[in-house]
Each structure stands twice: as structure tokens, then as C-alpha cells.
Design an enzyme around this catalytic site. Structure first.
Site, PDB file in Angstrom:
ATOM      1  CB  ILE A  23      -0.867  -0.062   1.243  1.00  0.00           C
ATOM      2  CG1 ILE A  23      -2.006  -1.135   1.034  1.00  0.00           C
ATOM      3  CG2 ILE A  23      -1.481   1.308   1.508  1.00  0.00           C
ATOM      4  CD1 ILE A  23      -3.003  -1.383   2.421  1.00  0.00           C
ATOM      5  CG  ASP A  67      12.578  -0.653  12.723  1.00  0.00           C
ATOM      6  OD1 ASP A  67      11.142  -0.450  12.936  1.00  0.00           O
ATOM      7  OD2 ASP A  67      13.045  -1.701  13.065  1.00  0.00           O
ATOM      8  CB  SER A 143      -6.986   2.407  11.234  1.00  0.00           C
ATOM      9  OG  SER A 143      -7.675   1.359  11.897  1.00  0.00           O
ATOM     10  CE  LYS A 161      -2.378  -1.512  11.383  1.00  0.00           C
ATOM     11  NZ  LYS A 161      -1.623  -0.382  10.569  1.00  0.00           N
ATOM     12  CB  THR A 192       0.278  -6.066  -0.106  1.00  0.00           C
ATOM     13  OG1 THR A 192      -0.233  -6.605   1.311  1.00  0.00           O
ATOM     14  CG2 THR A 192      -0.738  -4.849  -0.326  1.00  0.00           C
TER      15      THR A 192
HETATM   16  N1  LIG Z   1      -2.831  -5.668   3.022  1.00  0.00           N
HETATM   17  C1  LIG Z   1      -3.720  -5.883   3.676  1.00  0.00           C
HETATM   18  O1  LIG Z   1      -5.056  -6.455   3.512  1.00  0.00           O
HETATM   19  C2  LIG Z   1      -4.126  -4.664   4.711  1.00  0.00           C
HETATM   20  C3  LIG Z   1      -5.357  -4.456   5.404  1.00  0.00           C
HETATM   21  C4  LIG Z   1      -5.496  -3.615   6.366  1.00  0.00           C
HETATM   22  C5  LIG Z   1      -4.653  -2.586   6.885  1.00  0.00           C
HETATM   23  N2  LIG Z   1      -3.380  -2.950   6.158  1.00  0.00           N
HETATM   24  C6  LIG Z   1      -2.350  -1.980   6.755  1.00  0.00           C
HETATM   25  O2  LIG Z   1      -1.865  -1.222   5.664  1.00  0.00           O
HETATM   26  C7  LIG Z   1      -0.276  -0.969   5.664  1.00  0.00           C
HETATM   27  C8  LIG Z   1       0.562  -1.578   4.684  1.00  0.00           C
HETATM   28  O3  LIG Z   1       0.309  -3.003   4.372  1.00  0.00           O
HETATM   29  P1  LIG Z   1       0.943  -3.885   3.298  1.00  0.00           P
HETATM   30  O4  LIG Z   1      -0.252  -4.791   3.101  1.00  0.00           O
HETATM   31  O5  LIG Z   1       1.174  -2.884   2.110  1.00  0.00           O
HETATM   32  O6  LIG Z   1       2.034  -4.412   4.000  1.00  0.00           O
HETATM   33  P2  LIG Z   1       3.394  -5.273   3.306  1.00  0.00           P
HETATM   34  O7  LIG Z   1       3.103  -5.500   1.882  1.00  0.00           O
HETATM   35  O8  LIG Z   1       3.919  -6.113   4.353  1.00  0.00           O
HETATM   36  O9  LIG Z   1       4.478  -3.806   3.232  1.00  0.00           O
HETATM   37  C9  LIG Z   1       5.010  -3.266   4.655  1.00  0.00           C
HETATM   38  C10 LIG Z   1       5.741  -2.068   4.381  1.00  0.00           C
HETATM   39  O10 LIG Z   1       6.010  -1.591   5.562  1.00  0.00           O
HETATM   40  C11 LIG Z   1       7.201  -1.623   5.728  1.00  0.00           C
HETATM   41  N3  LIG Z   1       7.605  -1.939   7.201  1.00  0.00           N
HETATM   42  C12 LIG Z   1       7.262  -3.008   7.986  1.00  0.00           C
HETATM   43  N4  LIG Z   1       7.563  -2.811   9.235  1.00  0.00           N
HETATM   44  C13 LIG Z   1       8.386  -1.747   9.275  1.00  0.00           C
HETATM   45  C14 LIG Z   1       9.037  -0.953  10.144  1.00  0.00           C
HETATM   46  N5  LIG Z   1       9.209  -1.421  11.697  1.00  0.00           N
HETATM   47  N6  LIG Z   1       9.679   0.535   9.750  1.00  0.00           N
HETATM   48  C15 LIG Z   1       9.497   0.669   8.798  1.00  0.00           C
HETATM   49  N7  LIG Z   1       8.804   0.297   7.588  1.00  0.00           N
HETATM   50  C16 LIG Z   1       8.373  -1.058   8.075  1.00  0.00           C
HETATM   51  C17 LIG Z   1       7.725  -2.375   4.804  1.00  0.00           C
HETATM   52  O11 LIG Z   1       9.348  -2.082   4.666  1.00  0.00           O
HETATM   53  P3  LIG Z   1      10.358  -3.475   3.882  1.00  0.00           P
HETATM   54  O12 LIG Z   1       9.813  -3.608   2.617  1.00  0.00           O
HETATM   55  O13 LIG Z   1      11.733  -2.635   4.089  1.00  0.00           O
HETATM   56  O14 LIG Z   1      10.009  -4.671   4.731  1.00  0.00           O
HETATM   57  C18 LIG Z   1       7.002  -2.365   3.679  1.00  0.00           C
HETATM   58  O15 LIG Z   1       7.303  -1.249   2.951  1.00  0.00           O
HETATM   59  C19 LIG Z   1      -0.084  -1.485   7.098  1.00  0.00           C
HETATM   60  O16 LIG Z   1       0.004  -0.711   8.119  1.00  0.00           O
HETATM   61  C20 LIG Z   1      -0.906  -2.798   7.343  1.00  0.00           C
HETATM   62  O17 LIG Z   1      -1.278  -3.074   8.673  1.00  0.00           O
HETATM   63  C21 LIG Z   1      -3.044  -3.890   5.279  1.00  0.00           C
END
Ligand SMILES: NC(=O)c1ccc[n+]([C@@H]2O[C@H](COP(=O)([O-])OP(=O)(O)OC[C@H]3O[C@@H](n4cnc5c(N)ncnc54)[C@H](OP(=O)(O)O)[C@@H]3O)[C@@H](O)[C@H]2O)c1
Length: 259
Positions: A23, A67, A143, A161, A192
């Protein structure tokens, strides 16, 4: 109007945490497509960060390892963006981690790890970003639809969240005095890496062998599919733009009608 034709963020500087993948990467791409200069933060995946940078306009984007569990690293990311680009207009806080575990398995260490990233990490990103923002600044946190749904074994993540939604509500009062808005996006299931790794855990254990993920999605979502990251990024762009100038303290659910 396609994103490439829009100029909502011309001359704006945005910091996107968690910008290397998923995202956050879609948000960085969308803001850049609408004219923003972007600093993305990431935890460790330099390759993904560099791949994304290569797709953004040269000289108008940087990637910084930071981080968010360590507020000093978040501060350094924001300082670097301001030093490089001269100002800060938008914080899109997308970094986050998933967690599943039933009550008896939880440990204080896991609690601290999840909250350090998803909750504390976002709070101190706001603190450091707001210090550099002027009137018109826009802050968008992340969130999840999980904050307001019961899912088996999801207590830690959901609570981390839900706290974010309370944070934006309360911080809006303080930041509003300076003409800065703060809101959150609560995405539903989005295609993702996180969804690939953890999506199946959203099904109740007794249903995992009965329903395929596609069947489960069609039962629980009006649109019956995962979101594409770009569909979620559109919401961040809205909240980060002047189109949302009168919206603050709220959480916008973009979940395909999840129920
Ligand atoms: N995907 C879903 O279905 C979903 C649904 C609801 C909410 N969300 C929320 O949306 C956000 C993005 O999710 P996503 O699905 O895009 O996740 P993702 O595909 O796992 O990507 C996570 C991203 O966050 C970075 N990250 C993780 N831990 C970190 C830390 N401690 N410090 C700095 N960067 C960090 C990662 O960096 P690296 O590449 O360096 O690891 C990556 O850029 C999150 O907050 C998640 O909780 C996601």
C-alpha cells in the site's frame, strides 16, 4: 481525470513510511503521479525501495532506511526529507506489521513489538512530521478494517490499529489549531505481500479447510475480492489533498463492503 493528469500535489513534499512495498508503494506512486516530491521510508528491503525509486521521477524521490519502531530513525527520515526538499506537506504513515496469536500464546514481547510499529511508530511519526508542517499540512495514518471486526486470534493487531483511530480523533483537536488535518485509512484485505503471508488466517480455523479464500471473500465482502493497492492509495491521496480540507479526526474505511 487520471492521476497522471492531476496536479493536486505540485510543489508538495510527502513522506511515506512503509513506502517500499504494498500500500505504501502505491501511495508514493500516486502522490508522485500527482506532482509530489516523495521521501519513502522502509525497514530493510532496500531492493524493493530501489525498484520503486527507479519508477519515480529522477531527482524527485529518495528512499531512506528507517525502522518506525525507533522514533529516532523516523525523525531522521523526516529531517532528511526536509533537508533535501525544503519543507514537509504530507505524512502518509503506512508502515505496519501483521500478527495472529490466540490469548494463551501472547507474550509481553509480542505486544511490545506489534504496538511499537503499528501504534507507537505512527504516533511519533506524527510528532516529528507535525513539527515541520505549516498550515495546510496533511497527515494520514493507517488503521485496518480489523479495528472494528472480530477475527479469531487477531486481538493484538486489531487493538494496535484501534488505538490509531483514537489517536487521529484526539490529535485532530491539537493539530486543527495549526490548520493541519489528521485522518486514517482503514483498508480491507488488499493484495500485498502482507495479505499473501497472512490472508488465510482471517478465516476462522474451523472454516479454513471448508472455504477457499476466494469463496470466503465472496461471502464476507460486497465486492467479493481483495483491493488492489492503488484502490487504497486513492483514499490516501484524497485525504492528503485540499479536497479533504474540511475532514479531520476521522477514519475512512475502504474495504469493498466487508461484513
Ligand atoms: N494488506 C492488507 O490487507 C491490509 C489491510 C488492512 C491494513 N493494512 C495496513 O496497511 C499498511 C501497509 O500494509 P501492506 O499490506 O502494504 O504491507 P506489506 O506488503 O507487508 O508492506 C509493509 C511495508 O511496511 C514496511 N515496514 C514494515 N515494518 C516496518 C518498520 N518497522 N519500519 C518501517 N517500515 C516498515 C515494509 O518495509 P520493507 O519493505 O523494508 O520490509 C514495507 O514497505 C500496514 O499498516 C497494514 O497494517 C493492510
Amino acid at each position: 481525470m487520471t492521476p497522471g493528469q492531476s496536479t493536486r500535489f505540485t510543489d508538495k513534499v510527502a513522506v511515506v513510511t512503509g513506502g517500499s512495498r504494498g500500500i505504501g508503494a502505491a501511495v508514493a506512486t500516486r502522490l508522485a503521479a500527482e506532482g509530489a516530491v516523495v521521501a519513502i521510508g522502509y525497514r530493510g528491503n532496500q531492493e524493493a525501495a530501489e525498484q520503486l525509486l527507479a519508477t519515480l521521477p529522477a531527482g524527485r524521490a529518495i528512499a531512506v532506511r528507517a525502522d518506525v519502531a525507533d522514533p529516532d530513525q523516523t525523525a531522521a527520515l523526516i529531517e532528511q526529507a526536509v533537508t533535501e526538499f525544503g519543507r514537509l506537506d504530507v505524512l502518509a504513515s503506512c508502515a505496519g506489521i501483521e500478527h495472529f496469536g490466540t490469548l494463551e500464546s501472547l507474550t509481553p514481547g509480542e505486544f511490545d513489538r506489534v504496538f511499537a510499529v503499528n501504534t507507537r511508530g505512527q504516533l511519533f511519526a506524527v510528532q516529528h512530521a507535525a513539527a515541520h508542517m505549516r498550515e495546510g499540512g496533511r497527515i494520514v495514518l493507517t488503521s485496518s478494517v480489523s479495528a472494528s471486526r472480530a477475527v479469531f486470534g487477531h486481538t493484538l493487531y486489531a487493538a494496535s490499529k484501534a488505538a490509531v483511530e483514537s489517536m487521529v480523533l484526539n490529535l485532530s483537536a491539537e493539530l486543527g489549531q495549526r490548520g493541519i488535518t489528521i485522518n486514517a485509512i482503514a483498508p480491507g484485505g488488499t493484495a500485498t505481500d502482507m495479505a499473501t503471508e497472512h490472508g488465510a488466517s482471517y478465516q476462522h480455523p474451523q472454516l479454513r479447510d471448508v472455504l477457499s479464500m476466494a469463496q470466503w471473500l465472496s461471502v464476507h465482502g460486497a465486492l467479493g475480492r481483495l483491493a488492489e493497492p492503488e484502490e487504497i492509495a486513492a483514499g490516501y491521496a484524497f485525504l492528503a489533498s485540499d479536497d479533504a480540507a474540511y475532514m479531520t479526526g476521522r477514519t475512512l474505511q475502504i474495504d469493498g463492503g466487508f461484513f
